[in-house]
Write a protein that holds these residues in place. Structure first.
Motif, PDB file in Angstrom:
ATOM      1  N   ASP A  80      -8.528   2.869   2.174  1.00  0.00           N
ATOM      2  CA  ASP A  80      -9.477   2.327   1.189  1.00  0.00           C
ATOM      3  C   ASP A  80      -9.116   2.738  -0.238  1.00  0.00           C
ATOM      4  O   ASP A  80      -9.575   2.141  -1.200  1.00  0.00           O
ATOM      5  CB  ASP A  80     -10.901   2.802   1.497  1.00  0.00           C
ATOM      6  CG  ASP A  80     -11.393   2.283   2.844  1.00  0.00           C
ATOM      7  OD1 ASP A  80     -10.906   1.212   3.275  1.00  0.00           O
ATOM      8  OD2 ASP A  80     -12.234   2.948   3.463  1.00  0.00           O
ATOM      9  N   LEU A  81      -8.271   3.758  -0.382  1.00  0.00           N
ATOM     10  CA  LEU A  81      -7.874   4.235  -1.712  1.00  0.00           C
ATOM     11  C   LEU A  81      -6.858   3.316  -2.367  1.00  0.00           C
ATOM     12  O   LEU A  81      -6.629   3.391  -3.567  1.00  0.00           O
ATOM     13  CB  LEU A  81      -7.279   5.639  -1.621  1.00  0.00           C
ATOM     14  CG  LEU A  81      -8.241   6.730  -1.106  1.00  0.00           C
ATOM     15  CD1 LEU A  81      -7.489   8.037  -0.916  1.00  0.00           C
ATOM     16  CD2 LEU A  81      -9.389   6.904  -2.077  1.00  0.00           C
ATOM     17  N   ASN A  82      -6.229   2.445  -1.600  1.00  0.00           N
ATOM     18  CA  ASN A  82      -5.195   1.540  -2.147  1.00  0.00           C
ATOM     19  C   ASN A  82      -5.814   0.352  -2.839  1.00  0.00           C
ATOM     20  O   ASN A  82      -6.788  -0.185  -2.620  1.00  0.00           O
ATOM     21  CB  ASN A  82      -4.254   1.076  -1.046  1.00  0.00           C
ATOM     22  CG  ASN A  82      -3.239   2.164  -0.717  1.00  0.00           C
ATOM     23  OD1 ASN A  82      -2.323   2.362  -1.480  1.00  0.00           O
ATOM     24  ND2 ASN A  82      -3.432   2.867   0.387  1.00  0.00           N
ATOM     25  N   ASP A  99      -9.579   8.869   8.054  1.00  0.00           N
ATOM     26  CA  ASP A  99     -10.545   7.825   7.685  1.00  0.00           C
ATOM     27  C   ASP A  99     -10.635   7.719   6.175  1.00  0.00           C
ATOM     28  O   ASP A  99     -10.702   8.721   5.460  1.00  0.00           O
ATOM     29  CB  ASP A  99     -11.928   8.164   8.251  1.00  0.00           C
ATOM     30  CG  ASP A  99     -11.982   8.031   9.763  1.00  0.00           C
ATOM     31  OD1 ASP A  99     -11.152   7.293  10.314  1.00  0.00           O
ATOM     32  OD2 ASP A  99     -12.856   8.684  10.383  1.00  0.00           O
ATOM     33  N   GLY A 100     -10.631   6.498   5.684  1.00  0.00           N
ATOM     34  CA  GLY A 100     -10.816   6.228   4.258  1.00  0.00           C
ATOM     35  C   GLY A 100      -9.534   6.245   3.440  1.00  0.00           C
ATOM     36  O   GLY A 100      -9.543   5.845   2.286  1.00  0.00           O
ATOM     37  N   LEU A 101      -8.419   6.701   4.006  1.00  0.00           N
ATOM     38  CA  LEU A 101      -7.193   6.770   3.221  1.00  0.00           C
ATOM     39  C   LEU A 101      -6.741   5.395   2.756  1.00  0.00           C
ATOM     40  O   LEU A 101      -6.360   5.207   1.605  1.00  0.00           O
ATOM     41  CB  LEU A 101      -6.063   7.448   4.021  1.00  0.00           C
ATOM     42  CG  LEU A 101      -4.737   7.553   3.270  1.00  0.00           C
ATOM     43  CD1 LEU A 101      -4.858   8.581   2.150  1.00  0.00           C
ATOM     44  CD2 LEU A 101      -3.609   7.901   4.183  1.00  0.00           C
ATOM     45  N   ILE A 142       0.852  -1.183   0.000  1.00  0.00           N
ATOM     46  CA  ILE A 142       0.000   0.000   0.000  1.00  0.00           C
ATOM     47  C   ILE A 142       0.895   1.243   0.000  1.00  0.00           C
ATOM     48  O   ILE A 142       2.044   1.196   0.462  1.00  0.00           O
ATOM     49  CB  ILE A 142      -0.970   0.040   1.204  1.00  0.00           C
ATOM     50  CG1 ILE A 142      -0.209   0.043   2.533  1.00  0.00           C
ATOM     51  CG2 ILE A 142      -1.963  -1.092   1.148  1.00  0.00           C
ATOM     52  CD1 ILE A 142      -1.082   0.296   3.750  1.00  0.00           C
TER      53      ILE A 142
END
Length: 172
Positions: free
Chosen positions: A170-172, A166-168, A141
């Motif tokens: 999930d971008l991978n 939060d959510g960073l 990642i």
């Protein structure tokens, strides 16, 4: 003959400054409070000492250097782009080199909310935006190395602690 282990890389010579032989330098490690009669440049794979007539700072990360025998702009131009080294024998015994990102390769990367993410396998610091590559059980990642994300480092446990938005991940 000068060898690489006798030298500390301190920056780069950028370009001539003026017409009297001064060279503008980008300084990455400030060791110039220590006296040295010469600096060393990598000239086609050979470490060559150049004695200094003068050295003066031009800003926080730049300096102007005048080498002996270099008295014109064309003579100074041959130094453009050369790596600049400081002889280690002129450093005080207690000098310790600052850590670089390569020193953190292999550290465990942990997020305060998600726990252990994996191990740091590489760092891209070639641009202004630092990028960490972390090997996780699910694959690699990428994490931006923004200052706001860093909480702490623990050198004893070889751990980097981050607080990621939060959510960073999930971008991978």
């Amino acid at each position: 003959m000068i060898t690489e282990d006798e030298l500390l890389k301190v920056g780069y010579l950028v370009k001539p400054h003026g017409v009297k032989g001064e060279v503008s330098a980008r300084i990455e490690q400030d060791v110039f409070e220590n006296e040295t009669p010469y600096l060393v440049c990598d000239i086609e794979g050979i470490y060559v000492p150049f004695f200094m007539e003068s050295f003066r700072y031009k800003g926080a990360e730049s300096a102007l250097i005048k080498f002996e025998g270099v008295n014109s702009e064309p003579a100074a131009k041959r130094f453009s782009g050369k790596t600049l080294f400081f002889p280690r024998k002129y450093l005080p015994a207690e000098y310790s080199e600052p850590l670089t990102w390569d020193d953190y390769i292999g550290y465990i990367v942990e997020d305060v909310h998600q726990g252990v993410l994996g191990n740091l396998v590489s760092v891209d610091d070639s641009t202004l935006n630092l990028l960490l590559t972390v090997a996780t059980p699910q694959g690699e990642i990428l994490i931006p190395g923004a200052d706001d994300f860093f909480v702490d480092t623990d050198d004893e446990e070889r751990k980097i602690i981050l607080t990621l938005p939060d959510g960073l991940l999930d971008l991978n």
